[in-house]
Design a protein around this motif. Structure first.
Motif, PDB file in Angstrom:
ATOM      1  N   HIS A 131       7.850 -20.909 -53.391  1.00 44.30           N
ATOM      2  CA  HIS A 131       7.712 -21.140 -51.946  1.00 44.30           C
ATOM      3  C   HIS A 131       6.245 -21.091 -51.500  1.00 44.30           C
ATOM      4  CE1 HIS A 131      12.096 -20.821 -51.177  1.00 44.30           C
ATOM      5  NE2 HIS A 131      12.042 -19.985 -52.195  1.00 44.30           N
ATOM      6  N   ALA A 132       5.335 -21.405 -52.418  1.00 47.88           N
ATOM      7  CA  ALA A 132       3.914 -21.400 -52.083  1.00 47.88           C
ATOM      8  C   ALA A 132       3.451 -22.745 -51.533  1.00 47.88           C
ATOM      9  CB  ALA A 132       3.083 -21.028 -53.310  1.00 47.88           C
ATOM     10  N   VAL A 133       4.244 -23.795 -51.707  1.00 54.55           N
ATOM     11  CA  VAL A 133       3.999 -25.086 -51.056  1.00 54.55           C
ATOM     12  C   VAL A 133       5.318 -25.568 -50.470  1.00 54.55           C
ATOM     13  CG1 VAL A 133       2.049 -25.770 -52.523  1.00 54.55           C
ATOM     14  CG2 VAL A 133       4.382 -26.386 -53.202  1.00 54.55           C
ATOM     15  N   ASP A 134       5.231 -26.390 -49.439  1.00 59.35           N
ATOM     16  CA  ASP A 134       6.430 -26.889 -48.761  1.00 59.35           C
ATOM     17  C   ASP A 134       6.876 -28.250 -49.283  1.00 59.35           C
ATOM     18  OD1 ASP A 134       6.568 -24.704 -46.805  1.00 59.35           O
ATOM     19  OD2 ASP A 134       4.727 -25.576 -46.012  1.00 59.35           O
ATOM     20  N   VAL A 135       5.921 -29.077 -49.682  1.00 56.55           N
ATOM     21  CA  VAL A 135       6.197 -30.434 -50.151  1.00 56.55           C
ATOM     22  C   VAL A 135       5.404 -30.678 -51.427  1.00 56.55           C
ATOM     23  CG1 VAL A 135       6.116 -32.892 -49.603  1.00 56.55           C
ATOM     24  CG2 VAL A 135       6.440 -31.236 -47.773  1.00 56.55           C
ATOM     25  N   VAL A 136       6.051 -31.287 -52.411  1.00 59.14           N
ATOM     26  CA  VAL A 136       5.356 -31.676 -53.641  1.00 59.14           C
ATOM     27  C   VAL A 136       5.389 -33.194 -53.759  1.00 59.14           C
ATOM     28  CG1 VAL A 136       5.396 -31.628 -56.160  1.00 59.14           C
ATOM     29  CG2 VAL A 136       5.845 -29.542 -54.876  1.00 59.14           C
ATOM     30  N   LEU A 137       4.224 -33.788 -54.028  1.00 61.75           N
ATOM     31  CA  LEU A 137       4.119 -35.215 -54.287  1.00 61.75           C
ATOM     32  C   LEU A 137       3.695 -35.389 -55.740  1.00 61.75           C
ATOM     33  CD1 LEU A 137       4.065 -38.177 -53.667  1.00 61.75           C
ATOM     34  CD2 LEU A 137       1.873 -37.890 -52.510  1.00 61.75           C
ATOM     35  N   ALA A 138       4.621 -35.819 -56.557  1.00 57.87           N
ATOM     36  CA  ALA A 138       4.366 -35.960 -57.989  1.00 57.87           C
ATOM     37  C   ALA A 138       5.454 -36.864 -58.557  1.00 57.87           C
ATOM     38  CB  ALA A 138       4.366 -34.584 -58.667  1.00 57.87           C
ATOM     39  N   GLY A 139       5.685 -36.742 -59.871  1.00 56.36           N
ATOM     40  CA  GLY A 139       6.771 -37.481 -60.489  1.00 56.36           C
ATOM     41  C   GLY A 139       8.091 -36.762 -60.259  1.00 56.36           C
ATOM     42  N   ARG A 140       9.094 -37.144 -61.018  1.00 58.38           N
ATOM     43  CA  ARG A 140      10.430 -36.561 -60.868  1.00 58.38           C
ATOM     44  C   ARG A 140      10.400 -35.059 -61.146  1.00 58.38           C
ATOM     45  NH1 ARG A 140      15.413 -38.910 -61.383  1.00 58.38           N
ATOM     46  NH2 ARG A 140      14.460 -40.812 -62.219  1.00 58.38           N
ATOM     47  N   PRO A 141      11.034 -34.264 -60.294  1.00 62.18           N
ATOM     48  CA  PRO A 141      11.059 -32.815 -60.545  1.00 62.18           C
ATOM     49  C   PRO A 141      11.916 -32.495 -61.752  1.00 62.18           C
ATOM     50  CG  PRO A 141      12.482 -33.376 -58.699  1.00 62.18           C
ATOM     51  CD  PRO A 141      11.735 -34.629 -59.043  1.00 62.18           C
ATOM     52  N   PRO A 142      11.587 -31.445 -62.483  1.00 62.77           N
ATOM     53  CA  PRO A 142      12.367 -31.096 -63.671  1.00 62.77           C
ATOM     54  C   PRO A 142      13.768 -30.631 -63.304  1.00 62.77           C
ATOM     55  CG  PRO A 142      10.762 -29.382 -63.176  1.00 62.77           C
ATOM     56  CD  PRO A 142      10.464 -30.524 -62.264  1.00 62.77           C
TER      57      PRO A 142
END
Length: 288
Positions: A131-142
């Protein structure tokens, strides 16, 4: 908890005190009180510094989540247009995808506090789990991460090199980004799938790898969006490699219960009338 994490991260009571702008005895007293409350030692001496015990490492993993939840809670009780959105992104996305989205969102919602953390893919998903970031912009989450893909945007990976260089790209030097990079892992997986073993050279960043490819040092797998202008200008050329281009869409991921400000950000970046061609889409059902 804040004092504990400062000591954990710096490995020194003195360094933690300087970072917190308090005295070393105050830091020592706080750690001692915490150890008494928990009934276990959290740090042990090591040379001139200290290191976490096994209990200290275990406690640190919980504290990260607690601190992340507290920050998330503080944003959750705010109105959407007065909250905070902590964005995490891989380097390429932070340079070529996010700027237009953040600029337009900030212009429309100036009272929302935005922050950006640029980290390797796995670190970002770990931060999101804490919960240290609200949104992640990357590839597919694991799988099993507990994160939900809210929207996607098309993205392709292509192999590029210096124009006019002839030869089999699978025999040329492959220029790689740093260990932990998703693009690096994809490049190595592609070579394994093609049963190719070309020379490898790690250059760290995507920009360094592209610059080296442009000078004829080898070829590199890169996000097409990052080199589109150089391809159109003839400074780079696509190299024909079986299995490429690779379809690797960008994913915008959140926890299952995002804050109001986070939902506001997601709505904005999916609105084509607000961000044009940079918009993400929600045509596919969200995935965890």
């Amino acid at each position: 908890m804040h004092t504990f994490m400062a000591v954990h991260e710096t490995g020194s009571v003195k360094a933690a005190a300087e970072a917190l702008h308090v005295t070393p005895p105050a830091v020592s007293a706080a750690i001692a009180a915490l150890e008494v409350a928990l009934g276990t030692a959290l740090f042990a001496k090591s040379g001139r510094g200290i290191v976490p015990t096994d209990a200290g490492e275990t406690f640190a993993s919980y504290v990260r989540k607690l601190q992340g939840l507290l920050a998330e809670a503080a944003s959750a009780v705010q109105d959407a247009d007065r909250g905070r959105v902590r964005i995490g992104a891989v380097a390429t996305a932070s340079e070529y995808v996010l700027p237009r989205l953040i600029a337009s969102f900030a212009a429309e919602h100036p009272q929302v506090e935005l922050s950006l953390s640029v980290r390797p893919r796995e670190e970002l998903f770990s931060l999101a789990s804490d919960h240290a970031v609200d949104v992640v912009l990357a590839g597919r989450p694991p799988r099993g991460s507990g994160l939900v893909t809210r929207a996607r945007r098309p993205n392709r990976l292509v192999v590029v090199g210096k124009p006019g260089v002839r030869g089999d790209p699978l025999r040329m030097t492959w220029l790689l980004t740093a260990v932990g990079s998703g693009t690096r892992d994809t490049a190595l997986a592609l070579l394994t799938r093609l049963q190719a073993a070309p020379p490898l050279l790690t250059l760290g960043t995507s920009g360094a790898a592209v610059a080296a490819a442009r000078e004829g040092l080898g070829v590199t797998l890169v996000h097409e969006e990052a080199v589109r202008e150089q391809l159109e200008a003839g400074d780079l050329a696509s190299s024909p490699v079986t299995g490429t281009p690779l379809d690797r869409p960008w994913h915008l991921c959140t926890s299952p219960d995002p804050t109001a400000a986070t939902r506001l950000f997601l709505e904005h970046v999916c609105a084509s009338d607000a961000v044009g061609a940079a918009a993400f889409h929600t045509r596919h059902r969200p995935e965890g």
